[in-house]
Design an enzyme around this catalytic site. Structure first.
Site, PDB file in Angstrom:
ATOM      1  CE1 TYR A 140      46.602  44.078  46.157  1.00 31.22           C
ATOM      2  CE2 TYR A 140      47.224  43.279  48.323  1.00 31.22           C
ATOM      3  CZ  TYR A 140      46.244  43.618  47.413  1.00 31.22           C
ATOM      4  OH  TYR A 140      44.929  43.512  47.761  1.00 31.22           O
ATOM      5  CE  LYS A 186      37.314  36.116  36.838  1.00 28.66           C
ATOM      6  NZ  LYS A 186      35.946  35.673  37.115  1.00 28.66           N
ATOM      7  CG  ASP A 218      33.950  34.650  39.690  1.00 30.42           C
ATOM      8  OD1 ASP A 218      34.868  33.813  39.804  1.00 30.42           O
ATOM      9  OD2 ASP A 218      33.292  34.761  38.640  1.00 30.42           O
ATOM     10  CG  ASP A 242      43.987  42.331  50.977  1.00 32.56           C
ATOM     11  OD1 ASP A 242      43.642  42.231  52.184  1.00 32.56           O
ATOM     12  OD2 ASP A 242      44.320  43.408  50.460  1.00 32.56           O
ATOM     13  CG  ASP A 246      39.698  41.705  55.394  1.00 31.16           C
ATOM     14  OD1 ASP A 246      40.584  41.144  56.073  1.00 31.16           O
ATOM     15  OD2 ASP A 246      39.574  42.940  55.308  1.00 31.16           O
TER      16      ASP A 246
END
Ligand code: ATP
Length: 345
Positions: A140, A186, A218, A242, A246
């Protein structure tokens, strides 16, 4: 005397923080904590009164405080203003001023409230997670970034100190919980992931009492839906955090139940996960549980009073059963629910 800077903000922010402050004051009276709560203008209200969402007096106030308790900011009234006057710009500036690099979001399915979860009760029951998300680095913010007619690019980048400081927060939180951390990356595809994993692995040497495992993001997304109960602290970077936070936030069943803490270089900040909910503002029906639980996290993480933080959590749990608010299918308004929390404190 611990100083709390109170930033009620907009919409339901003032209603829910009033409830949280009532709980803090009750504990203060009972335990003689000597809390000082000072209110500062922030968000849309600040733009209306001072022409900017994060005025200088508020900046000074939060930097001098031991903790910040924030309600929520924003609403349709301010959406069309130029960027520098918008409440959300104030929130980014506040986070930057406090150097908040770690975001803590608990997701707990409270006993007896399993039916609120979108997952089956036998899967949702007993879920008690804490997501620790890196908040100021990663893709980000990484440079270079840009866009041309033909392509666009961002950079995922983490330095060793950036990974270490957020990992430390996760390990320390785990020491106060069930002593387990799952670090999410990852590493099978990204160099940043491999680096993240190695760095966390090395740091873990300093926390021999905490069990560390790793998961690819994942796979973790699947685990959080299939067997969320198996996890304690989930440590991850900005982008994956992020998304996963959620995902985890829907497990308890209502936005009105979710507190958060952001820790960093200066004053820590505590706020409910929900927004200013302009659709119900001023009607006295907002569920203040998330704000009250945020005050509980403040006691634990900013003032070093985890037994009082736990007491707040247990009182909220009892109140949710005794006097459920409308978002949980009950009828208790903000005041009635707060009263129930105070009675159970
Ligand atoms: P923002 O962009 O400010 O986060 P949003 O629209 O994404 O806003 P919220 O403001 O949190 O999200 O509101 C989403 C929905 O949830 C609204 O219908 C709102 O009324 C409801 N809601 C949010 N918080 C609460 C609460 N504490 N009690 C009851 N309902 C709530």
């Amino acid at each position: 005397m611990p100083k709390i800077a109170l930033l009620p903000g907009d919409g339901i922010g003032p209603e829910v923080t009033e409830a949280a402050v009532a709980v803090l004051r009750a504990l203060d009276q009972a335990e003689g904590l000597g809390l000082e709560v000072e209110r500062f203008v922030f968000g849309g209200e600040a733009t209306d009164r001072f022409g900017e969402p994060f005025p200088e007096a508020t900046r000074r106030g939060v930097l001098e405080a031991d903790a910040v308790l924030l309600g929520a900011i924003g609403g349709p009234k301010w959406d069309d203003l130029p960027r520098e006057k918008r409440p959300e710009t104030g929130l980014l500036a506040l986070r930057r001023a406090l150097g908040l690099f770690a975001n803590l979001r608990p997701a707990r399915v409270m006993p007896g409230l399993e039916h609120l979860s979108p997952l089956r009760p036998e899967i949702a029951g007993g879920v008690d997670l804490l997501i620790v998300r890196e908040l100021t680095g990663g893709i980000y913010f990484g440079e270079p970034k840009g866009m041309s007619e033909a392509e666009a690019w961002n950079t995922m980048r983490y330095s060793r100190p950036e990974v270490e400081r957020v990992a430390r927060v996760a390990f320390q939180a785990a020491q106060k919980r069930r002593r387990r951390v799952v670090s999410v990356d990852k590493a099978n595809v990204l160099e940043v992931g491999e680096f993240w994993r190695r760095t966390v692995e090395e740091l873990a040497q300093g926390y021999p009492d905490v069990a560390l495992e790793h998961a690819y993001v994942d796979a973790m997304a699947m685990h959080l839906v299939r067997r969320p109960r198996d996890f304690d602290v989930v440590l991850t970077g900005n982008l994956f955090g992020d998304i996963l936070s959620d995902l985890a936030s829907v497990l308890p069943g209502s936005l009105g139940l979710l507190p958060s803490a952001s820790l960093g270089e200066r004053t820590p900040l505590f706020e409910p996960v929900h927004g200013s909910a302009p659709d119900i503002a001023g009607r006295g029906v907002a569920n203040p549980a998330a704000a009250i639980l945020s005050a509980g996290m403040l006691l634990t993480h900013a003032l070093g009073l985890p037994e009082l933080g736990d007491r707040v959590e247990r009182a909220v749990e009892a109140a949710l059963k005794a006097a459920p608010p409308p978002d949980l299918g009950g009828t208790a308004g903000t005041r009635a629910f707060t009263q129930a929390v105070l009675e159970n404190l």
